[in-house]
Scaffold this active site. Structure first.
Site, mmCIF file in Angstrom:
data_model
loop_
_atom_site.group_PDB
_atom_site.id
_atom_site.type_symbol
_atom_site.label_atom_id
_atom_site.label_comp_id
_atom_site.label_asym_id
_atom_site.label_seq_id
_atom_site.Cartn_x
_atom_site.Cartn_y
_atom_site.Cartn_z
ATOM 1 N N ARG A 168 0.832 -1.210 0.000
ATOM 2 C CA ARG A 168 0.000 0.000 0.000
ATOM 3 C C ARG A 168 0.862 1.254 0.000
ATOM 4 N NH1 ARG A 168 -3.006 -0.368 5.150
ATOM 5 N NH2 ARG A 168 -3.867 1.638 4.562
ATOM 6 N N SER A 183 -5.955 -2.954 8.694
ATOM 7 C CA SER A 183 -4.536 -3.023 9.039
ATOM 8 C C SER A 183 -4.361 -2.887 10.558
ATOM 9 C CB SER A 183 -3.805 -1.895 8.291
ATOM 10 O OG SER A 183 -2.525 -1.699 8.794
ATOM 11 N N LYS A 187 -3.909 -6.393 13.657
ATOM 12 C CA LYS A 187 -2.816 -6.509 14.645
ATOM 13 C C LYS A 187 -3.376 -6.535 16.057
ATOM 14 C CE LYS A 187 -1.039 -3.048 12.379
ATOM 15 N NZ LYS A 187 -0.371 -2.102 11.518
HETATM 16 N N1 URA Z 1 -1.526 2.397 10.994
HETATM 17 C C1 URA Z 1 -1.572 1.102 10.569
HETATM 18 O O1 URA Z 1 -1.153 0.199 11.279
HETATM 19 N N2 URA Z 1 -2.083 0.858 9.359
HETATM 20 C C2 URA Z 1 -2.570 1.827 8.541
HETATM 21 O O2 URA Z 1 -3.048 1.531 7.470
HETATM 22 C C3 URA Z 1 -2.508 3.174 8.986
HETATM 23 C C4 URA Z 1 -1.986 3.437 10.237
#
Ligand code: URA
Length: 446
Positions: A168, A183, A187
């Site tokens: 990206r 994203s 996590k």
């Molecule tokens: N932080 C992230 O971990 N991913 C993103 O896409 C933007 C900010």
């Protein structure tokens, strides 16, 4: 599943079936979908968005592309906070030990600087010796021992996000709500959390500048958390000026340590206290946000949060003497002041200008894996609303050399707008909204 068909369907606005999303991502992980095909798919998502069902399927694959921590046997709830990124955002450094002090476990997985924004890992590593590359077993051991632990995303956690994020960042597909939300949440949902608190930044220095879009991003992330059984709350917070007074990794670490001493800028303290109260409430360590705030204020003022920070730094190999005396932090060789050219009122401080300048001075990365200079940056002497006399300091520039100093001076002059005496700056409230499963409310302290 035929990859080109999935890309074309997304391009043409059809809703993808969950099994097609799963197969497409599975094939990418197996090397059967090419990077250029994934880039085309991501760009189609930028234009077409994702439905809630598509996004849930997408996030599910991202989470399970790696390990999912199981911390359920810890004796108190596990609560993390994540910020969407801003300039001067050193909140996590003060917040993790503070929230642990209030009685929740904080397994914090943070990122590095991204674009003009700083990252918690880079700030922590400004403390000599501090290690953020913990393995999962060590992370867990520190968490058990200290109540909080801070590390970077390992190869074991959400590896698909790592690959997609890199792609990206070079394919013009970063500012897209479902892609940012998936994203971040992939996590966070792999961390084995009981609940999550998000700090969604709004304004020029954030990835999302408009309030409506920031609310949408917050709502999407809250829904993803809820759909995965992790109650999630988000605060929308101001990024139309830097948070606090310091911008630059090591300088921000010093400011976070001041906050832990019960000192430092009022806006930083207010946000840290509010987020800690939300985390404590989410972990049922307090019954109300007001109780959480009162306990957080006391833990800062009585030095208990600072003591916990010392334990954290020691457990992760850092030099504790820096926490005791932040003047021991490595200091840039060139420091100079910029002064106001006229008397008036500061009507704006541009976070984007300062964030970009900090990167240009060596405090951030322009290429993957580049090393950074944690000493460089700015310490502002003013904020929007400050009255200044001609010749009064607007702030300090900390630079590695004369060239950096010259850039920094120019950037600081450009970033600070001094209006006429009596002007009133138009700034966002520090916290504007609270977003939860119940919906979006205008934030009000109480
Ligand atoms: N932080 C992230 O971990 N991913 C993103 O896409 C933007 C900010």
């Amino acid at each position: 599943m035929i990859p080109t068909r999935v890309i074309e369907d997304k391009r043409d606005g059809a809703e993808l079936r969950a099994e097609d999303v799963r197969s497409f991502l599975g094939a990418y992980l197996a090397g059967e979908v090419e990077e250029y095909q994934m880039a085309a798919f991501l760009m189609a998502v930028v234009f077409r968005g994702m439905t809630r069902a598509e996004l849930n399927a997408f996030v599910e694959v991202m989470i399970h592309s790696g390990a999912v921590l199981d911390l359920a046997d810890l004796p108190a709830p596990r609560i993390d906070k994540h910020s969407t990124g801003g300039v001067g955002d050193k909140v996590s450094l003060a917040l993790a030990p503070l929230a642990a002090e209030l009685g929740v476990y904080v397994p914090m997985m943070s990122g590095r600087g991204l674009g003009h924004t700083g990252g918690t890992l880079d700030k922590l590593e400004a403390i000599p010796g501090f290690r953020t590359d913990l393995g999962l077993a060590e992370f867990r051991a520190v968490l058990e021992q200290v109540g909080c632990a801070m590390m970077g995303q390992t190869r074991e956690i959400a590896p698909l996000d790592r690959r997609l994020y890199d792609l990206r960042s070079v394919s013009g597909t970063v500012p897209c709500i479902p892609l940012i939300a998936s994203s971040i949440m992939s996590k966070k949902l792999a961390e084995g959390l009981s609940a999550l608190v998000l700090d969604v930044k709004v304004g020029e220095g954030a990835f999302i500048a408009e309030e409506e879009r920031a609310q949408e991003l917050a709502s999407v992330m809250v829904s993803l958390g809820e759909d995965h059984g992790v109650p999630t709350t988000a605060l929308l917070t101001a990024m139309d000026r830097p948070l606090g007074r310091a911008v630059g990794n090591g300088l921000e670490t010093v400011e976070a340590l001041q906050c832990l001493r019960g000192r430092g800028p009022a806006d930083l303290r207010a946000l840290v206290v509010e987020l800690a109260a939300e985390m404590a409430l989410a972990g049922e360590a307090v019954g109300t946000v007001a109780e959480g705030r009162a306990r957080a204020e006391a833990a800062l003022d009585e030095g208990r949060a600072l003591s916990r920070m010392k334990r954290l730094v020691e457990a992760q190999g850092g030099d504790v003497s820096v926490v005791e005396d932040p003047r021991r932090m490595p200091r840039a060789p060139e420091v100079d002041m910029v002064v106001a050219g006229r008397a008036g009122v500061v009507t704006g401080v541009s976070p984007l200008t300062l964030g970009r300048a900090c990167v240009a001075m060596g405090g951030g990365r322009t290429r993957l894996g580049e090393s950074i200079d944690a000493r460089v940056g700015f310490v502002l002497a003013v904020a929007p609303g400050t009255e200044v006399a001609e010749g009064q300091s607007l702030g300090e520039v900390h630079a590695a050399d004369q060239e950096g100093l010259a850039w920094g001076r120019e950037a600081l002059r450009e970033a600070v707008t001094v209006g006429a005496p009596g002007d009133t700056p138009a700034v966002r409230p520090l916290i504007s909204h609270r977003v939860s499963a119940a919906g979006i409310e205008v934030w009000a302290p109480g």
